[in-house]
Design an enzyme around this catalytic site. Sequence first.
Site, PDB file in Angstrom:
ATOM      1  N   ASP A  13       0.819  -1.224   0.000  1.00 19.13           N
ATOM      2  CA  ASP A  13       0.000   0.000   0.000  1.00 19.13           C
ATOM      3  C   ASP A  13       0.849   1.269   0.000  1.00 19.13           C
ATOM      4  OD1 ASP A  13      -2.433  -1.613   0.396  1.00 19.13           O
ATOM      5  OD2 ASP A  13      -1.735  -1.834   2.458  1.00 19.13           O
ATOM      6  N   HIS A  41      -4.340  -1.765  -6.284  1.00 22.99           N
ATOM      7  CA  HIS A  41      -3.645  -0.503  -6.517  1.00 22.99           C
ATOM      8  C   HIS A  41      -4.608   0.475  -7.169  1.00 22.99           C
ATOM      9  CE1 HIS A  41      -2.567  -3.408  -9.751  1.00 22.99           C
ATOM     10  NE2 HIS A  41      -2.876  -2.415 -10.552  1.00 22.99           N
TER      11      HIS A  41
END
EC number: 6.3.4.4
Length: 432
Positions: A13, A41
């Site tokens: 992340d 993503h």
Amino acid sequence: MSSVVIVGSQWGDEGKGKMTDYLSQEADVVVRSQGGNNAGHTIAFDGKKFALRLVPSGIFAKDKLAVIGNGVVINPPALLKELHYLQDNGIDISGLRISSRSHITFPYHILLDKCQEEAKGDHKVGTTKNGIGPTYMDKVSRVGIRMCDLLEKDTFKEKLERNLAEKNELFTKLYHVDPISFDDIFESYYEYGQELKQYVTDTAQIVNDALDQDKKVLFEGAQGVMLDVDQGTYPYVTASNPIAGGVCTGVGVGPNKIETVVGICKAYSTRVGAGPFPTELTDEIGDQIRETGHEYGTVTGRPRRVGWFDSVAMRHARRVSGISCLSLNLLDVLTGLKTVKICTSYKLDGKQIDYYPASLKELERCEPVYEELPGWDEDITGAKKFEDLPINAQNYLKRVSELSESPLATVSVGADRIQTIIVKDPWEFAHK
């Protein structure tokens, strides 16, 4: 030859999608090497935000090849859903290529993932329950079904029957859940394969040919170094190798083809799920960073755990992944804090250490040693170059770079592609 590998240098992340999107503008080929639809993503493109799990971020770059390598595990309905979503939003997907050697995730992998997590009780790993681990388990057990098998009806039928017989024994006798029917999978998944067939090819040849022809190849990572099954906080890790070395096995390129490794990091630290996290903040500062940074999982929606920047973990990531330079994101999230902290080392049983322990029990006893720096209040979201940043922000970045033992390549001060300060273009590191 010019190649750049993007790796998450923390717990995932980190904003890899944004840097991939930026660097893919110069790339001829963008490749993903590991993970599955557990890795989300988000990319801001043309005024819209796109959340993807399987399709490489490079799909947004025109006239490029977006390659899913053999190390990626593919959930066909999830992949097709993404492709239809992209097409519905006017994105050209003709450049997609899928490795014929990639392994397939089936409903029995997802059910097994859920059963295994529940059976762990208080010792849950915190998987996304998308069947990723069980798919890799079948792969290394040499019973996995690959994309090339899915396209051959007789081969697919034979392997599916054999795998279901084994898995249903586990479901009914060990986990006491209903078995999965062959008929519920066979025809539908065969049809999924037929729809994907036009994109399936020998991707290792495509990528190696591109490198041999002096084309620019960008390798897009998923998850992060600290989630690597070998180098991360085992067992609280993913089932694959997000380190740069995973590119070689997950795509089929030699290590001599890797020129530059860009470590993507946040200006602070986050992780999702269980596992050691030495710099975790559980106070109002942590809450402020979480809300300002919108720190909720792309795939799960779970609130991320938040902590200060951990240079001990970063140095570990640099060593095991051969990081050439750093791409730091979300600096703007720290704006408004009176002071900012960087973890410089740990104290373990009263002794100061500068390495990342393998033992979970040792990690749990580690206390972070912090260096405190003054914060800044100025709005930095419009900064175009390093010198535009407040001096305190500049000093923070310089110290992060020093402690991470890696030069800064880029700094992100906002979500949009243009909100990126280029200290030195990562492609230039490939020609150092």
